[in-house]
Design an enzyme around this catalytic site. Structure first.
Site, PDB file in Angstrom:
ATOM      1  N   HIS A 256       3.177  52.790  26.732  1.00 43.60           N
ATOM      2  CA  HIS A 256       4.216  53.637  27.335  1.00 43.60           C
ATOM      3  C   HIS A 256       4.754  54.639  26.307  1.00 43.60           C
ATOM      4  CE1 HIS A 256       4.766  49.947  29.965  1.00 43.60           C
ATOM      5  NE2 HIS A 256       4.567  50.900  30.853  1.00 43.60           N
TER       6      HIS A 256
ATOM      7  N   ARG B  64       1.402  42.937  30.955  1.00 45.86           N
ATOM      8  CA  ARG B  64       1.081  41.562  31.365  1.00 45.86           C
ATOM      9  C   ARG B  64       0.547  40.708  30.211  1.00 45.86           C
ATOM     10  NH1 ARG B  64       0.239  44.197  36.592  1.00 45.86           N
ATOM     11  NH2 ARG B  64       1.543  43.109  38.102  1.00 45.86           N
TER      12      ARG B  64
END
Ligand code: PAF
Length: 283
Positions: A34, A185
């Site tokens: 990100h 995840r």
């Protein structure tokens, strides 16, 4: 760095900005991938706005919406350090008011394959929330990771078809040193699973080398070799495929003059954790 929780707050804050605005939509649990999106967005625009919203409509009933990692304080610090101008943090009721009829968005074809088959309704939820975010923030550009290639192609198609003014930008996948694509995840993976997770990248590299170095153009042969490699790492395979890189259409034979852009895509489970990855090739 401002924080806005409502649509009217974010519109007022964005409206006060001058220059080109980039939106980086996220579901939080921000990692290096990100941050790299934010850095690239900052190079392409004068201001970066990040949205953090764990979108319930893109999770199936059996999926991990409730367990999805939520790390707001750390996320805000990372945004601040990355030079983000403002963060949009809506609650579920702000995005999906109860007394409002809902609009379903589907991009036929591209939403009906791969992730769309395994996660029914997922892409409709993604399209809906992304369309809302783009309409709320009105950015000049919106940046998405190529790691979710099918999502990226779907959003590009939606923006094109609905004549959205925001330009959709796809940015390359950031990888760990062993090649594993970064993902929120990974926090769920045990040490042993983390070691085996590199099998996704290895399978992609097997396919890439077969095409680029060995000139193998039979898709079935390449897909079989990729699946075998996933098996070596004891991964439970959802798919290992070669597709047209522009629209993820099926193909049986690679014909470079007809389909010069290819996508190799894999999805597999380690226990309860499901990981996806892909590489794009240009012939
Ligand atoms: O890729 C994601 O994190 C999500 O699907 C997105 C684009 C933020 C929409 O909820």
């Amino acid at each position: 760095m401002w924080q806005a929780k409502t649509i009217s707050q974010v519109r007022a804050s964005v409206g006060a900005l001058r220059g080109k605005i980039a939106l980086v939509p996220t579901m939080g649990a921000l990692h290096q991938g990100h941050l790299s999106l934010m850095r690239s967005a900052r190079e392409l625009a004068d201001h970066v706005v990040v949205s953090i919203f764990v979108n319930p409509t893109q999770f199936g009933p059996e999926e991990d919406f409730a367990q999805y990692p939520r790390t707001l304080d750390a996320d805000l610090q990372k945004c601040q350090a990355a030079g983000v101008t403002g963060v949009f943090l809506p609650g579920v009721a702000e995005i999906y008011p109860e007394n409002q009829m809902s609009c379903q968005l589907n991009v036929r074809g591209i939403a009906d394959t791969l992730e769309g088959v395994i996660r029914p309704g997922h892409f409709s939820g993604v399209c809906r929330v992304v369309a809302k975010l783009l309409n709320i923030v009105h950015p000049d550009i919106a940046c998405f990771g190529q790691k979710d290639l099918q999502q990226l192609r779907l959003i590009e198609a939606m923006a094109r078809d609905l004549c959205m003014v925001t330009e959709i930008i796809g940015l390359p996948t950031l990888r760990e040193s062993d090649g594993l694509a970064m993902s929120s995840r990974h926090v769920y993976l045990s040490k042993n699973q983390r070691q085996r997770a590199v099998g996704l990248y290895r399978a992609l590299m097997i396919g890439k080398d077969m095409i680029e170095k060995e000139g193998v153009f039979n898709v079935q042969v390449i897909e079989k070799a990729m699946a075998q490699e996933l098996g070596v790492y004891d991964l439970q395979i959802d798919y290992a495929v070669v597709r047209d890189g522009r629209n993820l259409d099926l193909m049986t034979l690679i014909e470079p003059h007809l389909t010069p852009h290819l996508a190799l895509l894999v999805a597999a489970k380690l226990g309860d954790v499901r990981l996806i990855d892909n590489v794009l090739l240009s012939l």
